[in-house]
Scaffold this motif. Structure first.
Motif, mmCIF file in Angstrom:
data_model
loop_
_atom_site.group_PDB
_atom_site.id
_atom_site.type_symbol
_atom_site.label_atom_id
_atom_site.label_comp_id
_atom_site.label_asym_id
_atom_site.label_seq_id
_atom_site.Cartn_x
_atom_site.Cartn_y
_atom_site.Cartn_z
ATOM 1 N N LEU A 116 0.810 -1.216 0.000
ATOM 2 C CA LEU A 116 0.000 0.000 0.000
ATOM 3 C C LEU A 116 0.844 1.266 0.000
ATOM 4 O O LEU A 116 0.305 2.361 0.057
ATOM 5 N N GLY A 117 2.173 1.109 -0.074
ATOM 6 C CA GLY A 117 3.049 2.269 -0.177
ATOM 7 C C GLY A 117 3.304 2.954 1.146
ATOM 8 O O GLY A 117 3.179 4.176 1.246
ATOM 9 N N ILE A 160 -3.398 0.878 -9.354
ATOM 10 C CA ILE A 160 -4.723 1.134 -8.781
ATOM 11 C C ILE A 160 -5.077 2.620 -8.928
ATOM 12 O O ILE A 160 -6.224 2.970 -9.229
ATOM 13 N N CYS A 161 -4.092 3.487 -8.738
ATOM 14 C CA CYS A 161 -4.347 4.926 -8.955
ATOM 15 C C CYS A 161 -4.812 5.165 -10.390
ATOM 16 O O CYS A 161 -5.764 5.918 -10.633
ATOM 17 N N CYS A 179 -12.203 4.188 1.135
ATOM 18 C CA CYS A 179 -11.333 3.029 1.290
ATOM 19 C C CYS A 179 -11.695 2.255 2.553
ATOM 20 O O CYS A 179 -12.055 2.835 3.575
ATOM 21 N N LEU A 197 -1.051 5.000 -1.028
ATOM 22 C CA LEU A 197 -2.148 4.625 -1.921
ATOM 23 C C LEU A 197 -3.487 5.083 -1.371
ATOM 24 O O LEU A 197 -4.261 5.770 -2.061
ATOM 25 N N THR A 198 -3.811 4.711 -0.150
ATOM 26 C CA THR A 198 -5.119 5.061 0.402
ATOM 27 C C THR A 198 -5.262 6.569 0.583
ATOM 28 O O THR A 198 -6.352 7.119 0.437
ATOM 29 N N MET A 212 5.444 7.936 -4.541
ATOM 30 C CA MET A 212 4.992 6.545 -4.591
ATOM 31 C C MET A 212 5.909 5.733 -5.500
ATOM 32 O O MET A 212 6.084 6.073 -6.669
ATOM 33 N N PRO A 245 -0.425 9.009 -9.850
ATOM 34 C CA PRO A 245 0.243 8.541 -8.622
ATOM 35 C C PRO A 245 1.122 9.639 -8.025
ATOM 36 O O PRO A 245 1.748 10.408 -8.753
ATOM 37 N N GLN A 272 5.492 -3.512 -5.904
ATOM 38 C CA GLN A 272 5.242 -2.095 -5.661
ATOM 39 C C GLN A 272 4.597 -1.410 -6.866
ATOM 40 O O GLN A 272 4.229 -0.234 -6.778
ATOM 41 N N ALA A 279 0.286 -0.379 -6.435
ATOM 42 C CA ALA A 279 -0.304 0.880 -5.952
ATOM 43 C C ALA A 279 -0.488 1.904 -7.081
ATOM 44 O O ALA A 279 -1.596 2.437 -7.246
ATOM 45 N N PRO A 280 0.540 2.212 -7.898
ATOM 46 C CA PRO A 280 0.288 3.185 -8.980
ATOM 47 C C PRO A 280 -0.697 2.681 -10.022
ATOM 48 O O PRO A 280 -1.420 3.480 -10.633
#
Length: 362
Positions: A89-90, A236-237, A109, A98-99, A248, A244, A230, A233-234
């Motif tokens: 989740l960074g 999902i953004c 979230c 991320l969140t 990140m 992102p 890793q 996370a980007p």
């Protein structure tokens, strides 16, 4: 009279058209503010890519066969083992990048923790709602009733199955319980008619974890060779159209996103190529630094070797000097003993000669 009727008719038609356009614009604005996209990230602690071989795990394998998967994935290296999920989740300086990025863009979230190890304080600090239980099933029980209330949900699972002696153990799989929870979420999405709007991501915390990305809009299932954990996370953004954050780590996996047109596919491939080129450049820079360090180590080894040889020479010279001095001491000792013997012999001889000559001694 007829002219007035025509004018009234035209005014009514224009009003209807403008009203329809206003409603259309309002609807599109609402859609852009609320894209109605759902993403579910399953993190199974200890799950490896090899666990997907053989029989078992029907729900996870179905998503794999219909989505995007990766044969190799470099794992995020956490400071502690319990940070495996937060690393995905960074986590940086106690912040989940991320969140935070999602919440800043009005994406609700939720974290479903079936392990009972995630700190509620960490979730609260990052504006992340949390359902925590020490059992996967109880945690998912609380989640399925509110499955569409949050657009992004992380489901953290770690319960392992034990073989039932009364049944055929050949159908046993260590992660069957986790697979059941994945199936429950899928069934609830199907019942609520939300599966077509959802992206489902599955990864794990094993030494060689899998990565599966499912979306019903993916035209053709694909299996790619390598990515990094890793990169999740980007990606999902990007699913939510969010850029992102600069801090990140990782790159967007453009190849895992639905391609709605050939132009979009081309643009995504260009972005991915650029990311890979930047990543390759970073690797080349790291390799160059390693080469410089290796050369420096070689030079230091040569210096150490020379110093060692110099020390050996000094020690050898000192040993030779010690041996020479030891020999000199031995010779001096021998000469000293010889002198003493000669003196004693001379004394004895002189004593006897004087005795015979003067008879002064008995």
């Amino acid at each position: 009279m007829l002219k007035n009727i025509l004018w009234a008719t035209l005014i009514c038609i224009s009003a209807l058209i403008s009203g329809g356009m206003f409603q259309t614009e309002t609807a599109s604005a609402n859609n852009s503010d609320n894209p109605e996209k759902y993403t579910f990230l399953f993190f199974v602690q200890g799950l490896n890519n090899t666990d997907l071989d053989g029989s078992g795990l029907p729900n996870i394998k179905r998503l794999q066969s219909q989505g995007i998967s990766y044969q190799q994935m470099s794992k995020t290296l956490p400071a502690r083992e319990q940070d495996a999920l937060t690393g995905v989740l960074g986590l940086r300086d106690n912040q989940l990048l991320l969140t935070r990025a999602l919440e800043d863009n009005n994406i609700d979230c939720l974290l479903i923790d079936g392990t009972g190890t995630i700190s509620p304080a960490l979730a609260s600090e990052n504006r992340l709602e949390i359902i925590t239980e020490k059992n996967d099933q109880r945690a998912v029980d609380k989640f399925v009733d509110q499955i569409t209330e949050h657009q992004f949900a992380v489901i953290y699972l770690d319960d392992t199955s034990t073989p039932d002696k009364s049944n055929n153990s050949s159908h046993f799989h260590r992660w069957s319980l986790a697979d059941n929870q994945v199936g429950r979420v899928l069934n609830q999405l199907i019942k609520s008619d939300r599966l077509s709007d959802s992206t489902i991501i599955i990864t794990g915390g094993g030494d060689s974890p899998p990565l599966i990305i499912y979306n019903s809009k993916i035209d053709q299932p694909e299996s790619f060779y390598h990515c990094r954990q890793q990169d999740i996370a980007p990606t999902i953004c990007k699913i939510y159209g969010i850029i992102p954050p600069a801090e990140m780590p990782g790159h967007i996996l453009y190849e895992s996103l639905p391609q709605t047109s050939g132009k979009l596919l081309t643009n995504n491939l260009k972005h991915r190529i650029n990311d890979l080129q930047r990543e390759s450049q970073q690797y080349y820079q790291q390799i160059s630094l390693l080469d410089e360090e290796q050369q420096l180590v070689k030079e230091q080894k040569e210096e150490v070797k020379k110093e060692r040889e110099s020390i050996h020479r000094i020690i050898s010279d000192k040993d030779n000097t010690i041996q020479r001095m030891s020999m000199q001491i031995k010779i001096l000792k021998f000469l000293g003993v010889l002198v003493i013997i000669l003196l004693l012999a001379g004394y004895i001889f002189q004593y006897r000669w004087l005795r015979k000559k003067f008879l002064i001694f008995p």
